[in-house]
Design a protein around this motif. Structure first.
Motif, PDB file in Angstrom:
ATOM      1  N   TYR A  93     -14.859 -30.058   6.666  1.00  0.00           N
ATOM      2  CA  TYR A  93     -13.950 -28.996   6.820  1.00  0.00           C
ATOM      3  C   TYR A  93     -12.823 -29.272   5.771  1.00  0.00           C
ATOM      4  O   TYR A  93     -13.080 -30.470   5.160  1.00  0.00           O
ATOM      5  CB  TYR A  93     -13.154 -29.490   8.285  1.00  0.00           C
ATOM      6  CG  TYR A  93     -14.141 -29.467   9.478  1.00  0.00           C
ATOM      7  CD1 TYR A  93     -14.091 -28.341  10.241  1.00  0.00           C
ATOM      8  CD2 TYR A  93     -14.917 -30.356   9.676  1.00  0.00           C
ATOM      9  CE1 TYR A  93     -14.858 -28.231  11.338  1.00  0.00           C
ATOM     10  CE2 TYR A  93     -15.802 -30.266  10.713  1.00  0.00           C
ATOM     11  CZ  TYR A  93     -15.885 -29.110  11.634  1.00  0.00           C
ATOM     12  OH  TYR A  93     -16.530 -28.939  12.535  1.00  0.00           O
ATOM     13  N   LYS A 140     -14.457 -23.880   6.802  1.00  0.00           N
ATOM     14  CA  LYS A 140     -13.976 -24.297   8.108  1.00  0.00           C
ATOM     15  C   LYS A 140     -12.757 -25.104   7.604  1.00  0.00           C
ATOM     16  O   LYS A 140     -12.762 -26.130   6.778  1.00  0.00           O
ATOM     17  CB  LYS A 140     -14.964 -24.906   8.947  1.00  0.00           C
ATOM     18  CG  LYS A 140     -15.697 -23.967   9.757  1.00  0.00           C
ATOM     19  CD  LYS A 140     -16.670 -24.722  10.783  1.00  0.00           C
ATOM     20  CE  LYS A 140     -16.864 -23.693  11.969  1.00  0.00           C
ATOM     21  NZ  LYS A 140     -17.554 -24.904  12.920  1.00  0.00           N
ATOM     22  N   THR A 141     -11.796 -25.194   8.438  1.00  0.00           N
ATOM     23  CA  THR A 141     -10.638 -25.976   8.277  1.00  0.00           C
ATOM     24  C   THR A 141     -10.325 -26.957   9.134  1.00  0.00           C
ATOM     25  O   THR A 141     -10.894 -27.203  10.276  1.00  0.00           O
ATOM     26  CB  THR A 141      -9.366 -25.261   7.906  1.00  0.00           C
ATOM     27  OG1 THR A 141      -9.065 -24.844   9.408  1.00  0.00           O
ATOM     28  CG2 THR A 141      -9.516 -23.949   7.170  1.00  0.00           C
TER      29      THR A 141
END
Ligand SMILES: Nc1ncnc2c1ncn2[C@@H]1O[C@H](COP(=O)(O)OP(=O)(O)O)[C@@H](O)[C@H]1O
Ligand SMILES: O=C(OP(=O)(O)O)[C@H](O)COP(=O)(O)O
Length: 398
Positions: free
Chosen positions: A174, A2-3
């Motif tokens: 993230y 996930k970013t």
């Protein structure tokens, strides 16, 4: 993985976000406390700005240098907090400890959109400990500060440290934009480097990079070795290197590497040898067979620079990590400049990796846009190219 964009999409207003950054910036050798290149701080700005502007309470943490697990004023991040504030155009609150009373009070007092920098993570033995329980206990303390974890410290993703590896296991995690971009570029270079592929290595972290050389050898057409690390190789070839940087216990490994390389490792043929590690030291160019016993090599010589430049000229892919000499001192900057200039001229793709190498590009006034990519991580990019699993990236992928 996930970013940060995913996190921003979820909404962070009023939430506490822990950002692991690599603010391990170089300082002016002559002026303690004065940052000589703030590239690493600039590289994390987009992440910090985005979180601040989205109303997050931002807790930034980093290491600086290699203190020994206890506070050491030489390695305080205080000057970095000031610079970060200037770059962000808003105050950065500084905590005088990492997880102690001051940090706890300042984290608790954070309001929406404020940014706080914790003191050097490595002032705590738990950050770098090999003992998982010790690291875990420190990560538990850090985890109490935040609701989310963002890793934008590409330069440190190769370290199995509490803030890089253990903390993301304790919080929703993230990847920051810098980590995403660095990994993308390096993936391309490592999977499909256009040939000829030339790697240029220098700098001072000798034993760190010898393992990397071993792994890269089968993949490269030429590996040029300069900087402090070349002397261990020259010693392995039977040359006397005077007072130059030398890792005696690695000489045998270097001999094996040279044998395996079958001519693909290229070493300097001359060096600039000085009486001491100082800009005012008496110095002269010496053939590698004639390095005086009382001098130390602080740069590659002009014939070596030419030799390296001609090897670089035909390359379609160049990866460069580590200055060719002590470029911070003017009399020993020519080798780094010459090699860097050669890299800017290739008809292909170049990557510069490493805090000091990137700093060299900027402080020597070279055109940054002439390089394909300037990475904020030296060791990290080398280990990525080597094909190793990077603990920080693995932790984000879990
Ligand atoms: N011949 C040398 N002797 C001692 N130090 C050197 C020599 N050549 C380069 N260095 C030093 O190496 C440092 C950079 O090393 P390193 O940290 O390994 O590079 P990077 O940060 O780019 O990965 C520079 O500060 C430079 O002064
Ligand atoms: O400066 C760094 O690495 P680099 O010199 O390999 O680019 C990173 O901040 C990591 O620091 P470390 O090598 O002390 O773990």
């Amino acid at each position: 993985m996930k970013t940060l964009d995913d996190l921003l999409g979820e909404g962070v207003s009023g939430r506490r976000v822990f950002v692991r950054a690599d603010l391990n910036v170089p300082f002016d050798k002559g002026n303690p406390g004065v940052i000589s290149d703030d590239g690493r701080a600039r590289a994390v700005l987009p992440t910090l700005t985005a979180l601040r502007d989205a109303g997050a309470r931002v807790i930034v943490a980093s290491h600086l240098g290699r203190p020994k697990g206890a506070p050491d004023p030489k390695f305080t991040l205080a000057p970095v907090a000031t610079r970060l504030g200037e770059l962000l155009g808003s105050d950065v609150i500084f905590a005088n400890d990492t997880v102690g009373a001051d940090a706890q009070a300042k984290v608790a007092a954070l309001t929406d959109g404020q940014v706080l920098l914790l003191e050097n993570l490595r002032f705590n033995e738990g950050e770098t400990s090999k003992d998982e329980a010790v690291r875990g206990a420190f990560a538990d303390e850090l985890a109490k500060f935040a609701d989310f974890y963002v890793d934008d410290a590409f330069g440190a993703v190769h370290r199995k440290h509490a803030s890089v590896y253990d903390l993301p296991a304790r919080l929703p995690h993230y990847a920051g934009g810098l980590v995403v971009k660095e990994v993308e570029v390096l993936r391309k270079v490592s999977e499909t480097p256009e040939k000829p592929y030339v790697v240029v290595l220098g700098g001072s972290k000798v034993s760190d990079k010898l393992a990397v050389i071993q792994a890269l050898l089968p993949k490269v057409d030429k590996l040029l070795v300069g900087g402090g690390m070349c002397f261990t190789f020259l010693k392995a070839q039977g040359y006397e290197v005077g007072k130059s940087l030398l890792e005696t216990e690695m000489v045998e490994t270097c001999q094996q590497l040279l044998a395996e390389a079958d001519g693909r490792i290229v070493l300097p043929v001359d060096v600039v040898a000085a009486t001491e590690f100082s800009a005012d030291a008496e110095h002269a160019v010496s053939d590698i067979a004639e390095i005086p016993a009382d001098r130390l090599g602080l740069d590659i010589g002009p014939r070596s620079t030419e030799l390296f430049a001609s090897a670089i000229a035909g390359a379609r892919t160049v990866f460069w990590n580590g200055p060719m000499g002590v470029f911070e001192l003017a009399p020993f900057a020519a080798g780094t400049r010459g090699v860097a200039e050669a890299i800017t001229k290739i008809d292909g793709f170049s990557v510069v990796g490493g805090g000091d190498s990137a700093a060299a590009v900027r402080t020597l006034g070279l055109d940054e846009s002439a390089f394909g990519h300037i990475s904020t991580g030296g060791g990290a990019s080398l280990e990525y190219l080597e094909g190793k699993t990077l603990p920080g990236v693995a932790a984000l992928e879990k």
